[in-house]
Design an enzyme around this catalytic site. Sequence first.
Site, PDB file in Angstrom:
ATOM      1  N   ARG A 234       0.770  -1.206  -0.049  1.00 48.39           N
ATOM      2  CA  ARG A 234       0.087   0.092   0.089  1.00 48.39           C
ATOM      3  C   ARG A 234       0.940   1.402   0.194  1.00 48.39           C
ATOM      4  NH1 ARG A 234      -3.374  -2.906  -1.406  1.00 48.39           N
ATOM      5  NH2 ARG A 234      -5.246  -3.315  -0.569  1.00 48.39           N
ATOM      6  N   GLU A 263      -4.451   6.756  -4.976  1.00 44.32           N
ATOM      7  CA  GLU A 263      -4.602   6.139  -6.277  1.00 44.32           C
ATOM      8  C   GLU A 263      -5.984   6.889  -6.944  1.00 44.32           C
ATOM      9  OE1 GLU A 263      -4.369   2.119  -5.657  1.00 44.32           O
ATOM     10  OE2 GLU A 263      -2.084   2.270  -5.055  1.00 44.32           O
ATOM     11  N   HIS A 281      -1.311  -0.211  -9.960  1.00 44.51           N
ATOM     12  CA  HIS A 281      -1.861  -1.089  -9.150  1.00 44.51           C
ATOM     13  C   HIS A 281      -2.436  -2.388  -9.646  1.00 44.51           C
ATOM     14  CE1 HIS A 281      -3.718  -1.415  -4.787  1.00 44.51           C
ATOM     15  NE2 HIS A 281      -3.462  -2.844  -5.313  1.00 44.51           N
TER      16      HIS A 281
HETATM   17  C1  8YV Z   1      -6.585  -5.167  -6.039  1.00 46.77           C
HETATM   18  C2  8YV Z   1      -5.498  -5.281  -3.834  1.00 46.77           C
HETATM   19  O1  8YV Z   1      -5.933  -4.508  -6.963  1.00 46.77           O
HETATM   20  O2  8YV Z   1      -6.381  -7.270  -2.975  1.00 46.77           O
HETATM   21  C3  8YV Z   1      -5.752  -6.186  -2.869  1.00 46.77           C
HETATM   22  O3  8YV Z   1      -5.786  -5.771  -1.496  1.00 46.77           O
HETATM   23  O4  8YV Z   1      -5.094  -4.306  -3.521  1.00 46.77           O
HETATM   24  C4  8YV Z   1      -5.463  -5.770  -5.230  1.00 46.77           C
HETATM   25  O5  8YV Z   1      -5.504  -7.224  -5.372  1.00 46.77           O
HETATM   26  C5  8YV Z   1      -8.001  -4.903  -5.159  1.00 46.77           C
HETATM   27  O6  8YV Z   1      -8.301  -5.880  -4.555  1.00 46.77           O
HETATM   28  C6  8YV Z   1      -8.866  -4.261  -6.188  1.00 46.77           C
HETATM   29  O7  8YV Z   1      -9.810  -3.851  -5.391  1.00 46.77           O
END
Ligand code: 8YV
Length: 316
Positions: A234, A263, A281
């Site tokens: 993150r 983001e 991302h």
């Molecule tokens: C995805 C993520 O981009 O799983 C997570 O926590 O950050 C990523 O796998 C996200 O879930 C999309 O909303």
Amino acid sequence: MSSEKPRVLQFGRLMPWLEQQLADRYDVVLLAQQPDPKAYLAEHGGEFVAAVTSAAIGIDNAGIDAMPALKVISSFGVGLDKIDVEYAGRRGIAVGYTPDVLNDCVADTAFTLLLDVARRASEADRFVRRGAWPNDKFPLATRVSGKKLGIVGLGRIGRTIARRASGFDMEVRYHNRRPAEGVAYGYEASLVDLARWADFLVIAAAGGAESRNLVSAEVLDALGPKGFLVNIARGTVVDEPVLVQYLREKRIAGAGLDVFVDEPHVPEALFELDNVVLLPHVASATHETRQAMAELVLENLHTFFSEGRPRVAAMA
Ligand code: 8YV
């Protein structure tokens, strides 16, 4: 399950296949499609027993409060920094999420970034495309094989990254709040010490308040002008303005970043730097992994309605 389909409130858009499956099985309302989502939630929140969201969007506590009949949240993603699982638990709401199925692709992306920034692949690609090769020599890059890899957060994804590292003959050490059980990698109680030791520092720690700005100026100083940072966790785990400054001033060698504080907004100062690789991302964004995540979102809802708990539930 009664013959009536359970009412599900969907926060934010999801993959078309998942939206279709949800609509086939449940009585779904898409909050984002309401003319005034806030007003809709205030007026109709009490009608929904389930909510579907994603790690990126989450549900804040005001949203939970607006849904007094809510019993389950099913979230697309592993990150729980935008859902207060403890608060939900106190309200008797189960939270399903999608860990593990994305470990491989996220770890692959960590190595994509690590190799790219160290070997200057994206920069070299730009060099060729702008027609510079016939007139210029591309500068030397940094070797990856045999180097030292520091992992911040040796959870499920961190361990998968560590396994990838053995293929590059890298020595691995890690920093966690506590030593992880059942691993042979060296443990560093101090993140600064890990950064000082490492050639590459990869962040795989969970987001949220506890890890905010964990990677500070002091950590980047310890990583030093020959060290590289990779972040697939993150954006909030790194002090982003400090990172931008350190990349500009070459106080670290480079960075590979899949995640950012705000983001989809990326600090524009990074756009002109060749020592940083920027991804939007996408660490889990392969057909295979996103399909597996979508299936688990559905399964978590299904097992909640058939057995009373999501198959994979988050613990507070
Ligand atoms: C995805 C993520 O981009 O799983 C997570 O926590 O950050 C990523 O796998 C996200 O879930 C999309 O909303």
